[in-house]
Design a protein around this motif. Structure first.
Motif, PDB file in Angstrom:
ATOM      1  N   ASP A  61      89.974  31.012  53.618  1.00 19.97           N
ATOM      2  CA  ASP A  61      89.083  31.661  52.662  1.00 19.97           C
ATOM      3  C   ASP A  61      89.580  31.490  51.229  1.00 19.97           C
ATOM      4  OD1 ASP A  61      87.174  32.418  54.440  1.00 19.97           O
ATOM      5  OD2 ASP A  61      87.587  34.565  54.353  1.00 19.97           O
ATOM      6  N   ALA A  62      90.887  31.488  51.036  1.00 21.60           N
ATOM      7  CA  ALA A  62      91.435  31.309  49.690  1.00 21.60           C
ATOM      8  C   ALA A  62      91.125  29.914  49.167  1.00 21.60           C
ATOM      9  CB  ALA A  62      92.941  31.563  49.688  1.00 21.60           C
ATOM     10  N   PHE A  63      91.228  28.913  50.019  1.00 22.76           N
ATOM     11  CA  PHE A  63      90.890  27.555  49.590  1.00 22.76           C
ATOM     12  C   PHE A  63      89.412  27.454  49.216  1.00 22.76           C
ATOM     13  CE2 PHE A  63      94.833  25.709  51.499  1.00 22.76           C
ATOM     14  CZ  PHE A  63      95.197  24.918  50.418  1.00 22.76           C
ATOM     15  N   GLY A  72      95.401  26.368  43.083  1.00 26.96           N
ATOM     16  CA  GLY A  72      95.317  26.485  44.543  1.00 26.96           C
ATOM     17  C   GLY A  72      96.576  27.056  45.158  1.00 26.96           C
ATOM     18  N   HIS A  73      97.745  26.576  44.705  1.00 34.74           N
ATOM     19  CA  HIS A  73      98.999  27.089  45.252  1.00 34.74           C
ATOM     20  C   HIS A  73      99.111  28.598  45.052  1.00 34.74           C
ATOM     21  CE1 HIS A  73     100.590  23.198  46.232  1.00 34.74           C
ATOM     22  NE2 HIS A  73     101.845  23.613  46.319  1.00 34.74           N
ATOM     23  N   SER A  74      98.699  29.061  43.884  1.00 34.19           N
ATOM     24  CA  SER A  74      98.852  30.476  43.569  1.00 34.19           C
ATOM     25  C   SER A  74      97.933  31.345  44.416  1.00 34.19           C
ATOM     26  CB  SER A  74      98.568  30.703  42.074  1.00 34.19           C
ATOM     27  OG  SER A  74      98.838  32.039  41.715  1.00 34.19           O
ATOM     28  N   ILE A  75      96.677  30.965  44.554  1.00 29.58           N
ATOM     29  CA  ILE A  75      95.748  31.804  45.307  1.00 29.58           C
ATOM     30  C   ILE A  75      96.063  31.795  46.793  1.00 29.58           C
ATOM     31  CG2 ILE A  75      94.007  29.960  45.426  1.00 29.58           C
ATOM     32  CD1 ILE A  75      91.858  32.105  45.504  1.00 29.58           C
ATOM     33  N   ALA A 106     105.452  33.795  46.945  1.00 29.72           N
ATOM     34  CA  ALA A 106     104.126  33.402  46.461  1.00 29.72           C
ATOM     35  C   ALA A 106     104.114  33.248  44.943  1.00 29.72           C
ATOM     36  CB  ALA A 106     103.092  34.430  46.899  1.00 29.72           C
ATOM     37  N   ASP A 107     104.768  34.172  44.250  1.00 29.28           N
ATOM     38  CA  ASP A 107     104.831  34.087  42.788  1.00 29.28           C
ATOM     39  C   ASP A 107     105.569  32.813  42.362  1.00 29.28           C
ATOM     40  OD1 ASP A 107     103.477  36.460  42.594  1.00 29.28           O
ATOM     41  OD2 ASP A 107     105.246  37.675  42.113  1.00 29.28           O
ATOM     42  N   GLU A 121      95.662  37.006  41.212  1.00 28.96           N
ATOM     43  CA  GLU A 121      94.782  38.150  41.447  1.00 28.96           C
ATOM     44  C   GLU A 121      93.703  37.805  42.472  1.00 28.96           C
ATOM     45  OE1 GLU A 121      95.340  41.233  40.290  1.00 28.96           O
ATOM     46  OE2 GLU A 121      97.189  40.275  39.598  1.00 28.96           O
ATOM     47  N   GLN A 122      93.181  36.593  42.410  1.00 24.71           N
ATOM     48  CA  GLN A 122      92.222  36.142  43.419  1.00 24.71           C
ATOM     49  C   GLN A 122      92.840  36.216  44.814  1.00 24.71           C
ATOM     50  OE1 GLN A 122      91.129  32.159  41.672  1.00 24.71           O
ATOM     51  NE2 GLN A 122      89.113  32.761  42.434  1.00 24.71           N
ATOM     52  N   GLY A 123      94.066  35.756  44.931  1.00 25.35           N
ATOM     53  CA  GLY A 123      94.731  35.736  46.233  1.00 25.35           C
ATOM     54  C   GLY A 123      94.931  37.123  46.806  1.00 25.35           C
ATOM     55  N   ILE A 124      95.295  38.072  45.951  1.00 27.95           N
ATOM     56  CA  ILE A 124      95.442  39.460  46.398  1.00 27.95           C
ATOM     57  C   ILE A 124      94.114  39.972  46.940  1.00 27.95           C
ATOM     58  CG2 ILE A 124      95.871  41.826  45.636  1.00 27.95           C
ATOM     59  CD1 ILE A 124      97.879  40.643  43.604  1.00 27.95           C
TER      60      ILE A 124
END
Length: 445
Positions: free
Chosen positions: A311-313, A355-358, A399-400, A422-425
Motif C-alpha cells: 500500500d505504501a508503494f 519511496g524509501h522513506s514511506i 526507517a528514519d 508522515e505518509q508512511g506513518i
C-alpha cells in the motif's frame, strides 16, 4: 543458481539423508519460514522485479500463507470480507489431517512460484521443503493433504490477485515524459524510461484509494538563487559534496538498487540487489527471531508488514506521477554544475515523495505496533552485498535512517523524505486499524 540461494537451500535440506520423526519440530520452526521468505527474495532479485512489483509478490505470497495458517489457529481471523472483493479461501475437506504450518509454506511458495519467472529456482525450494517433510517423518497422508490444501489456498489468492489491475498495467499506454520545466525527465547513465507509471491504478490492500493520504504539493520549481526550490536543491549539492564516511555508509547500506548500471570508462555493466521491500522482509525476519515469535505469529507479522509495503508503494507512486517532480541531479546539472554527480544512482521515476522513506516508515510502524517501540535489532540483510551490519534501537530509527539515506545519496530533497515519513506513518496505522487479523487485536494509535 545464485550461490547464496544454493547455500540456503542446502541449509534447509541438511540432514535429509537420515530418516527421522521430528517433522513438527523442523517444519514448525519460525526461522524456516523466514528462510523461505529469504529464498523468495533471492528469486525476486535474480528476476529483477521493480520495487513496486516485488511488494505485490510478497503481499500475495504472505496472504496465502496467512490464510492457510489461520485455518489451523482460531486466534487468527481470515481476511475474507476485509479485503476488497476477497471471497476467502476454500475450507479443508472434513476429516482430512492437515499440517497447517507445512501447508502454509507450500501455499507461500506456490504463489511465489507463479508470480516470478525462474521456475527452476522456485521448484528447487519446493523440492527441498518436500524433502524435509519426507525425511523427517511426516506421514504420507498428512504430507499429501497439506500440500494439496496449501496449493488450493494459493490458487484462491492468485485468483484474487488477477483482479488488481496488474495485467492491465502491463499493456498500459507508454508514459509520456512531461515537457514542462521542473518536471521529471530520464537521468544518467541509463536514461531509462519511468518505472511503473500506472502503479497507482493497482488495487490497494487496505487503503481505500491510492491517494487516501495525499502529501502536500512539493516546493514550487524555481531557478532564482533566492527562491525556496533553489535552496533545497543547493542543500542536496552541498551535502553530497561534503559527505562524511558515516553518511556514505548509510547511503550505500540502504541503496537497494535492483538494477544498477555501472560505468567504467567506456564500459557499462549492471549489478543486482534486493529491493527496499526485500530489505524490510529481512528486517522482519530478524525481529521475529529476536522476539522469539512462534511460527504463526511470524507469518502474521510478515503478512501485515507486506501489506503495509504494498500500500505504501501504491500511495507513493500516486504522488510521484501526480507531481512528476524533477530530480536534484537534473536541476543541478542544468542550472548549477554540469559535472556534479549524486553519490547514488538516481532511480528512473519522479522524485516526490521518497519511496524509501514511506515504505520503511510504514513497515516500522507495523513492527513497532506488534512488538513494541523499543525493539532493538542488528540489521544483517546486506551482508551478501558486502555491507557491514548496522544496529538500531527501534524499527523507526532504521526507517528514519533509510529515508535520510536518499538525501545523503543525492537523489532526494530533504523535504521529500520528511513528507514521505508522515505518509508512511498514516499508511502503516491504517493497515493496522482496517484489518483485524488477530482476535483481541488492539487498534493502532
Amino acid at each position: 543458481m545464485r550461490p547464496l540461494l544454493f547455500a540456503i537451500i542446502m541449509v534447509i535440506a541438511i540432514s535429509c539423508s537420515q530418516q527421522k520423526n521430528d517433522y513438527q519440530q523442523v517444519l514448525h520452526d519460525p526461522v524456516l519460514y523466514s528462510k523461505v521468505t529469504g529464498l523468495l527474495t533471492e528469486v525476486i532479485t535474480y528476476d529483477i522485479f521493480t520495487p513496486p512489483v516485488a511488494s505485490r509478490i510478497y503481499a500475495y505470497a504472505h496472504l496465502a500463507a496467512y490464510e492457510t495458517m489461520a485455518r489451523g489457529d482460531s486466534s487468527y481471523t481470515s481476511l475474507k470480507g476485509q479485503l476488497k472483493d476477497f471471497a476467502g479461501v476454500p475450507a479443508p475437506d472434513a476429516g482430512k489431517a492437515i499440517d497447517y504450518r507445512y501447508a502454509a509454506l507450500m501455499s507461500f511458495m506456490e504463489v511465489g512460484r507463479t508470480l516470478t519467472f525462474s521456475k527452476d529456482m522456485t521448484d528447487k525450494i519446493v523440492d527441498s521443503l518436500q524433502a524435509l517433510a519426507l525425511d523427517h517423518g511426516m506421514p504420507a497422508e498428512i504430507k499429501q493433504n497439506s500440500e494439496a490444501y496449501g496449493i488450493a489456498v494459493a490458487k484462491a489468492v492468485l485468483g484474487w490477485s488477477k483482479k488488481d489491475n496488474y495485467a492491465e498495467t502491463r499493456s498500459a499506454a507508454k508514459y509520456t515524459v512531461p515537457t514542462d520545466e521542473g518536471k521529471w525527465v530520464p537521468t544518467p547513465p541509463g536514461y531509462f524510461q519511468a518505472v511503473e507509471p500506472a502503479w497507482r491504478t493497482i488495487r490497494t490492500i487496505a487503503l481505500d484509494s491510492s491517494n487516501q493520504f495525499p502529501p502536500p504539493p512539493p516546493c514550487a520549481f524555481g531557478k532564482d538563487p533566492a527562491c525556496s526550490f533553489y535552496k533545497i536543491t543547493k542543500e542536496v549539492q552541498d551535502t553530497v559534496s561534503n559527505l562524511t564516511e558515516e553518511q556514505k555508509a548509510i547511503a550505500s547500506f540502504w541503496d537497494c538498487n535492483g538494477f544498477k548500471l555501472n560505468v567504467v570508462g567506456h564500459t557499462m555493466y549492471a549489478t543486482k540487489a534486493m529491493t527496499p521491500g526485500g530489505h524490510w522482509m529481512g528486517i522482519t525476519g530478524i525481529i521475529c527471531k529476536n522476539q522469539q515469535a512462534d511460527f504463526n505469529k511470524t507469518v502474521y507479522t510478515y503478512t501485515t508488514v507486506s501489506f503495509a509495503l504494498m500500500d505504501a508503494f501504491i500511495a507513493c507512486w500516486d504522488a510521484k506521477f501526480t507531481f512528476n517532480l524533477i530530480r536534484p541531479e537534473t536541476v543541478i546539472n542544468k542550472y548549477i554544475d554540469a559535472n556534479w554527480k549524486p553519490f547514488l544512482q538516481t532511480p528512473p521515476f519522479p522524485e516526490y515523495t521518497s519511496g524509501h522513506s514511506i515504505i520503511s516508515t510504514a513497515a516500522a510502524t507495523v513492527l513497532e505496533h506488534i512488538y513494541g517501540k523499543q525493539t532493538p535489532f542488528r540489521d544483517s540483510t546486506e551482508r551478501a552485498w558486502g555491507f557491514a551490519d548496522r544496529s538500531f534501537e527501534t524499527p523507526r530509527q532504521a526507517a528514519d535512517e533509510a529515508g535520510m539515506s536518499r538525501f545523503y545519496g543525492g537523489i532526494h530533497y530533504r523535504s521529500s523524505v520528511i513528507v514521505a515519513r508522515e505518509q508512511g506513518i498514516n499508511v502503516g496505522n491504517y493497515v493496522l486499524s482496517k484489518l483485524q487479523m488477530k482476535k483481541g487485536q488492539l487498534a493502532s494509535k
